[in-house]
Design a protein around this motif. Structure first.
Motif, PDB file in Angstrom:
ATOM      1  N   ILE A  70     -28.058 -57.316  47.980  1.00  0.00           N
ATOM      2  CA  ILE A  70     -29.209 -56.891  47.170  1.00  0.00           C
ATOM      3  C   ILE A  70     -29.604 -55.470  47.543  1.00  0.00           C
ATOM      4  N   VAL A  71     -29.621 -55.175  48.844  1.00  0.00           N
ATOM      5  CA  VAL A  71     -29.928 -53.819  49.303  1.00  0.00           C
ATOM      6  C   VAL A  71     -28.875 -52.843  48.787  1.00  0.00           C
ATOM      7  N   ALA A  72     -27.607 -53.219  48.889  1.00  0.00           N
ATOM      8  CA  ALA A  72     -26.530 -52.334  48.431  1.00  0.00           C
ATOM      9  C   ALA A  72     -26.662 -52.042  46.938  1.00  0.00           C
ATOM     10  N   VAL A  73     -26.915 -53.074  46.140  1.00  0.00           N
ATOM     11  CA  VAL A  73     -27.051 -52.885  44.693  1.00  0.00           C
ATOM     12  C   VAL A  73     -28.291 -52.052  44.373  1.00  0.00           C
ATOM     13  N   ALA A  74     -29.387 -52.291  45.075  1.00  0.00           N
ATOM     14  CA  ALA A  74     -30.614 -51.521  44.834  1.00  0.00           C
ATOM     15  C   ALA A  74     -30.395 -50.043  45.154  1.00  0.00           C
ATOM     16  N   VAL A  75     -29.762 -49.764  46.286  1.00  0.00           N
ATOM     17  CA  VAL A  75     -29.498 -48.362  46.658  1.00  0.00           C
ATOM     18  C   VAL A  75     -28.530 -47.732  45.659  1.00  0.00           C
ATOM     19  N   GLY A  76     -27.458 -48.445  45.328  1.00  0.00           N
ATOM     20  CA  GLY A  76     -26.482 -47.920  44.363  1.00  0.00           C
ATOM     21  C   GLY A  76     -27.106 -47.640  43.006  1.00  0.00           C
ATOM     22  N   SER A  77     -27.974 -48.543  42.559  1.00  0.00           N
ATOM     23  CA  SER A  77     -28.637 -48.355  41.260  1.00  0.00           C
ATOM     24  C   SER A  77     -29.595 -47.170  41.286  1.00  0.00           C
ATOM     25  N   ALA A  78     -30.318 -47.006  42.392  1.00  0.00           N
ATOM     26  CA  ALA A  78     -31.227 -45.864  42.516  1.00  0.00           C
ATOM     27  C   ALA A  78     -30.441 -44.554  42.514  1.00  0.00           C
ATOM     28  N   VAL A  79     -29.310 -44.529  43.213  1.00  0.00           N
ATOM     29  CA  VAL A  79     -28.477 -43.326  43.241  1.00  0.00           C
ATOM     30  C   VAL A  79     -27.917 -43.057  41.837  1.00  0.00           C
ATOM     31  N   TYR A  80     -27.484 -44.105  41.146  1.00  0.00           N
ATOM     32  CA  TYR A  80     -26.998 -43.960  39.770  1.00  0.00           C
ATOM     33  C   TYR A  80     -28.061 -43.304  38.885  1.00  0.00           C
ATOM     34  N   LEU A  81     -29.293 -43.805  38.962  1.00  0.00           N
ATOM     35  CA  LEU A  81     -30.368 -43.263  38.126  1.00  0.00           C
ATOM     36  C   LEU A  81     -30.625 -41.793  38.430  1.00  0.00           C
ATOM     37  N   GLN A  82     -30.512 -41.425  39.705  1.00  0.00           N
ATOM     38  CA  GLN A  82     -30.711 -40.024  40.073  1.00  0.00           C
ATOM     39  C   GLN A  82     -29.538 -39.146  39.624  1.00  0.00           C
ATOM     40  N   ALA A  83     -28.334 -39.722  39.615  1.00  0.00           N
ATOM     41  CA  ALA A  83     -27.137 -38.943  39.277  1.00  0.00           C
ATOM     42  C   ALA A  83     -26.881 -38.869  37.778  1.00  0.00           C
ATOM     43  N   LEU A  84     -27.448 -39.791  37.006  1.00  0.00           N
ATOM     44  CA  LEU A  84     -27.107 -39.920  35.587  1.00  0.00           C
ATOM     45  C   LEU A  84     -27.274 -38.625  34.798  1.00  0.00           C
ATOM     46  N   HIS A  85     -28.331 -37.903  35.019  1.00  0.00           N
ATOM     47  CA  HIS A  85     -28.585 -36.703  34.216  1.00  0.00           C
ATOM     48  C   HIS A  85     -28.054 -35.430  34.866  1.00  0.00           C
ATOM     49  N   ARG A  86     -27.254 -35.591  35.874  1.00  0.00           N
ATOM     50  CA  ARG A  86     -26.679 -34.421  36.555  1.00  0.00           C
ATOM     51  C   ARG A  86     -25.282 -34.089  36.037  1.00  0.00           C
ATOM     52  N   PHE A  87     -24.776 -34.930  35.158  1.00  0.00           N
ATOM     53  CA  PHE A  87     -23.460 -34.684  34.568  1.00  0.00           C
ATOM     54  C   PHE A  87     -23.639 -34.293  33.111  1.00  0.00           C
ATOM     55  N   SER A  88     -22.729 -33.472  32.607  1.00  0.00           N
ATOM     56  CA  SER A  88     -22.857 -33.030  31.214  1.00  0.00           C
ATOM     57  C   SER A  88     -21.506 -33.062  30.504  1.00  0.00           C
ATOM     58  N   PHE A  89     -20.862 -34.195  30.592  1.00  0.00           N
ATOM     59  CA  PHE A  89     -19.629 -34.374  29.833  1.00  0.00           C
ATOM     60  C   PHE A  89     -19.990 -34.549  28.355  1.00  0.00           C
ATOM     61  N   THR A  90     -19.040 -34.298  27.493  1.00  0.00           N
ATOM     62  CA  THR A  90     -19.326 -34.431  26.060  1.00  0.00           C
ATOM     63  C   THR A  90     -19.496 -35.892  25.648  1.00  0.00           C
ATOM     64  N   GLU A  91     -18.850 -36.776  26.316  1.00  0.00           N
ATOM     65  CA  GLU A  91     -18.960 -38.212  26.011  1.00  0.00           C
ATOM     66  C   GLU A  91     -19.958 -38.861  26.968  1.00  0.00           C
ATOM     67  N   GLU A  92     -20.905 -39.606  26.429  1.00  0.00           N
ATOM     68  CA  GLU A  92     -21.932 -40.266  27.256  1.00  0.00           C
ATOM     69  C   GLU A  92     -21.323 -41.250  28.240  1.00  0.00           C
ATOM     70  N   TRP A  93     -20.284 -41.957  27.817  1.00  0.00           N
ATOM     71  CA  TRP A  93     -19.673 -42.936  28.716  1.00  0.00           C
ATOM     72  C   TRP A  93     -19.055 -42.253  29.940  1.00  0.00           C
ATOM     73  N   LEU A  94     -18.620 -41.007  29.803  1.00  0.00           N
ATOM     74  CA  LEU A  94     -18.106 -40.262  30.957  1.00  0.00           C
ATOM     75  C   LEU A  94     -19.232 -39.926  31.936  1.00  0.00           C
ATOM     76  N   ASN A  95     -20.410 -39.570  31.397  1.00  0.00           N
ATOM     77  CA  ASN A  95     -21.575 -39.310  32.254  1.00  0.00           C
ATOM     78  C   ASN A  95     -21.955 -40.578  33.020  1.00  0.00           C
ATOM     79  N   GLN A  96     -21.977 -41.716  32.309  1.00  0.00           N
ATOM     80  CA  GLN A  96     -22.325 -42.977  32.963  1.00  0.00           C
ATOM     81  C   GLN A  96     -21.289 -43.374  34.015  1.00  0.00           C
ATOM     82  N   THR A  97     -20.023 -43.188  33.693  1.00  0.00           N
ATOM     83  CA  THR A  97     -18.962 -43.525  34.650  1.00  0.00           C
ATOM     84  C   THR A  97     -19.067 -42.655  35.894  1.00  0.00           C
ATOM     85  N   ALA A  98     -19.286 -41.370  35.695  1.00  0.00           N
ATOM     86  CA  ALA A  98     -19.421 -40.455  36.835  1.00  0.00           C
ATOM     87  C   ALA A  98     -20.649 -40.815  37.668  1.00  0.00           C
TER      88      ALA A  98
END
Length: 177
Positions: A70-98
């Motif tokens: 639960i801790v691992a998933v919570a930390v990973g999800s928080a990091v994902y949310l912080q990283a999501l808007h730091r990528f600017s690929f043309t395809e949204e799914w690439l931003n989410q994957t990154a």
């Protein structure tokens, strides 16, 4: 020493004693507990959880093994949310994957960090200090997180503290810190 079943079942069956003690403290000591149905139900959940919570520091304990992912998933999800808007690929799914790739690194850090920061078994987590901290966190959750009354928060905090203390009493090990 009692095992998981003994701790949890002790919490399940002794809860009426905590309710009675709260009623006595309210009636005769003037502690402003509010014993509403929702406070009693939340109190029951946190009392029973507290009855096994001190074993979170044991690597083979069910609670430890359940909390770690639960801790691992919570930390990973928080990091994902912080990283999501730091990528600017043309395809949204690439931003989410990154972003999830970075989130996975955070989850791994959370996984191994949880084990690294956890104190030795029967160390500081098996103490009156941590019972108090658990009770205060329960109070804060109820009053400020859920917006319930102070009296309900006081009761739920008392129930959480009492369940934690039940564990320490069953282990016959109570230290201040």
């Amino acid at each position: 020493m009692p095992n998981y079943d003994a701790h949890v079942l002790s919490g399940i069956v002794t809860y009426p004693l905590a309710v009675a003690l709260a009623g006595i403290l309210k009636e005769y000591a003037g502690i402003p507990f509010e014993l509403s149905s929702i406070a009693l139900i939340l109190g029951y959940a946190l009392y029973v959880l507290g009855a096994d919570l001190p074993d979170m520091d044991h690597p083979n304990a069910l609670l430890h093994r359940g909390t770690k992912p639960i801790v691992a998933v919570a930390v990973g999800s928080a990091v994902y949310l912080q990283a999501l808007h730091r990528f600017s690929f043309t395809e949204e799914w690439l931003n989410q994957t990154a972003a999830w790739s970075v989130g996975v690194v955070g989850a791994l850090i959370g996984w191994f960090g949880f084990t690294w920061i956890m104190p030795r078994h029967r160390g500081i987590v098996h103490s009156l200090l941590f019972a108090f901290i658990y009770g205060v966190l329960a109070f804060l959750l109820v009053e400020y997180g859920l917006g319930m009354s102070t009296g309900e928060g006081l009761y739920v905090g008392f129930a959480a503290f009492s369940g934690y203390m039940l564990h320490l009493l069953l282990d016959r090990e109570i230290s201040l810190i």
